[in-house]
Design an enzyme around this catalytic site. Structure first.
Site, PDB file in Angstrom:
ATOM      1  N   GLU A 200       0.845  -1.192   0.000  1.00  0.00           N
ATOM      2  CA  GLU A 200       0.000   0.000   0.000  1.00  0.00           C
ATOM      3  C   GLU A 200       0.884   1.247   0.000  1.00  0.00           C
ATOM      4  OE1 GLU A 200      -4.128   0.023   2.186  1.00  0.00           O
ATOM      5  OE2 GLU A 200      -2.609   0.779   3.542  1.00  0.00           O
ATOM      6  N   ARG A 293     -14.460  -4.471  17.426  1.00  0.00           N
ATOM      7  CA  ARG A 293     -14.461  -4.648  18.883  1.00  0.00           C
ATOM      8  C   ARG A 293     -14.485  -3.269  19.530  1.00  0.00           C
ATOM      9  NH1 ARG A 293      -9.374  -2.772  19.667  1.00  0.00           N
ATOM     10  NH2 ARG A 293      -7.771  -3.361  18.167  1.00  0.00           N
TER      11      ARG A 293
END
Length: 442
Positions: A200, A293
C-alpha cells in the site's frame, strides 16, 4: 437485558466492563490465568474461574476453557474486551453455537474485516476512499515489486491478517522492499498463521484518525465522532484525543458518512471503529482498517458524548435500543500508562510497590493494577489509561499536566516522564502534529 456476563479478558478492560455490568445489575464472571489470581479484576467480579497458566494461548486465548467456564457458571453472554479472542470469528461463531450471547459484531463481519486486502476491496466497492494499494495478496517478492512499481515508492508492507500496528514495515526502494517483504511475511505466518502480504502507498506525513461506530439492534449504523491517534511508537498508539485538532466540521461530516457506509457494507452490529489515514496537506482521508471490537481509547468518546459505550454494547447484544447522544462537547485526552522505559519504549515489567492515582475534576483513571500486584511479561504492558476531560483542548491539556505530575508509580518502568515531556512539546501543543512526532522527540 443480559443477566449474567463472562468477561473473556483481564486487566483494565475487564474492570471497565465489570463496572458497567454491575451498575446494570448484571452478574459478572471473570476468567483468569493462575498468575492473575490476585489481580483487582478477579476480586471485583461476582465469580471467577481460573482457565489456565500464564501463557495466553493456554488461558485467555483458550476458547475451550473459556466456554467451559461460561457453562459451569451459568453465564448467559461473553464480552471479549479487546485483544485475545475479541476479533476471532471462529470463537464468536462457537459462542453463539453454544447458545450464548456474543457481545460484539457478527462473525461474518469479523471475518470480512479481519483480512486487510478483503476489507480494502469491500470498502472500495462500497464507495469508501481507500489508499492506492494491491487488490490481491503479494504472493512473491516479484508480486510486491510489481505492485510497488504501480503505486510508487515509498510503500507500506503489511500483514493482511495483522492488526494493532503489528506486521508493518516501510520500504523506500526495491532493495528495502525485498528485505521487508520477507520479514513481514515470516512475522505474519508466525503471529497470525497467515503469511498474506498487502502493498500500500506509504504517506511520509500523515495523521491517524478513527471514527467510533455503533451498529444498532434495529439495523442502523451510526457514527458518533472521530478520535485523533497520531502519537504512536512502533505504529502503536500512546495518546488519543477527541475531537481531532485536524478535523474541520466539513471534514468531520465526510469522515462520519464514510464510517457509517463502511459499517453498512458488512451489516455491522455492536461497537466498532473505522480507522483512517488523513493527509493533512490535502484533507484527503483513506480507509485503513476496521476494528471489530471495543477500542482501548473508547473513554474519550464517552466523555465528549456523555455515553457509556459498554452499556451500549450490552444493550445492542440484548436486542435493546440505545439512547444516542444528541451532540458532543468539550475535549478529552487519553494517555496510555505502560510498563516501559520512557525513552526507547522497551517493556519493563515488575512488581508494583507504589501506585497512587491522580484525582480531581475531569480526571478518570481506568487501571488494571494496584500496589502489591505485578506486571507480568506474559501480557501487554498497558497498566492504566489516564483520561482527561476539559471544557476545551487547552483546559484538557492543563489538567493532563497536573494529573501526570500526580500519578505515582514505583516498581516497573513506566512512561509517565514521556507524557510530561509531550505535554510541553510545542508541536503537540499546537495540534499540528502527525504520526512522526514521537520519532522527532527522540
Amino acid at each position: 437485558m443480559i443477566e449474567s456476563l463472562l468477561i473473556a479478558n483481564r486487566g483494565e478492560i475487564a474492570r471497565r466492563i465489570i463496572r458497567t455490568a454491575k451498575r446494570l445489575g448484571i452478574r459478572t464472571i471473570a476468567v483468569h490465568s493462575d498468575v492473575d489470581a490476585g489481580m483487582p479484576f478477579v476480586a471485583e467480579a461476582d465469580e471467577a474461574v481460573c482457565v489456565g497458566p500464564a501463557n495466553p494461548a493456554q488461558s485467555y486465548r483458550n476458547a475451550e476453557a473459556i466456554l467451559a467456564a461460561a457453562k459451569s457458571t451459568g453465564a448467559q453472554a461473553i464480552h471479549p474486551g479487546y485483544g485475545f479472542l475479541s476479533e476471532n470469528a471462529d470463537f464468536a461463531r462457537t459462542v453463539e453455537a453454544n447458545g450464548l450471547v456474543w457481545v460484539g459484531p457478527g462473525a461474518d463481519a469479523i471475518s470480512a474485516m479481519g483480512d486487510k486486502i478483503n476489507a480494502r476491496n469491500l470498502m472500495a466497492a462500497a464507495g469508501v476512499p481507500v489508499a492506492p494499494g494491491s487488490a490481491d495478496p503479494a504472493e512473491t517478492v516479484e508480486d510486491a515489486r510489481r505492485a510497488a512499481a504501480e503505486i510508487g515508492f515509498p510503500v507500506m508492507v503489511k500483514a493482511a491478517a495483522g492488526g494493532g500496528g503489528m506486521g508493518m514495515a516501510v520500504a523506500n526502494d526495491e532493495a528495502e522492499l525485498a528485505k521487508e517483504y520477507d520479514k513481514v511475511r515470516a512475522f505474519a505466518e508466525r503471529m497470525f498463521g497467515d503469511g498474506s502480504v498487502l502493498i500500500e502507498r506509504y504517506f511520509p506525513r500523515v495523521r491517524h484518525v478513527e471514527v467510533q461506530i455503533l451498529g444498532l439492534a434495529d439495523g442502523r449504523v451510526v457514527a458518533l465522532s472521530e478520535r485523533e491517534c497520531s502519537v504512536q511508537r512502533r505504529n502503536q498508539k500512546l495518546v488519543e484525543e477527541a475531537p481531532s485538532p485536524a478535523v474541520s466540521p466539513e471534514l468531520r461530516e465526510r469522515l462520519l458518512a464514510a464510517a457509517a457506509k463502511a459499517g453498512e457494507a458488512v451489516n455491522y452490529r455492536n461497537a466498532g471503529t473505522v480507522e483512517c489515514l488523513l493527509d493533512p496537506s490535502t484533507g484527503e482521508f483513506f480507509f485503513l482498517e476496521m476494528n471489530t471490537r471495543l477500542q482501548v481509547e473508547h473513554p474519550i468518546t464517552e466523555l465528549i458524548h456523555g455515553i457509556d459505550l459498554v452499556e451500549a454494547q450490552l444493550r445492542i447484544a440484548s436486542g435493546l435500543a440505545v439512547d444516542l447522544p444528541s451532540g458532543q462537547s468539550g475535549h478529552a485526552i487519553e494517555l496510555r500508562i505502560n510498563a516501559e522505559d520512557p525513552k526507547r519504549f522497551f517493556p519493563g515489567p515488575g512488581a508494583i510497590t507504589t501506585w497512587v492515582e491522580p484525582s480531581g475534576e475531569g480526571v478518570r483513571v481506568d487501571s488494571g493494577y494496584a500496589a502489591g500486584t505485578t506486571v507480568s511479561q506474559n501480557y501487554d504492558s498497558l497498566m492504566a489509561k489516564l483520561i482527561i476531560f476539559g471544557a476545551d483542548r487547552e483546559d484538557a491539556l492543563a489538567k493532563a499536566r497536573t494529573a501526570v505530575d500526580g500519578f505515582a508509580i514505583a516498581g516497573p518502568k513506566n512512561n509517565l516522564p514521556f507524557f510530561a515531556e509531550l505535554l510541553e512539546n510545542p508541536e503537540f501543543l499546537s495540534g499540528d502534529y502527525d504520526t512522526g512526532i514521537v520519532g522527532r522527540m527522540r
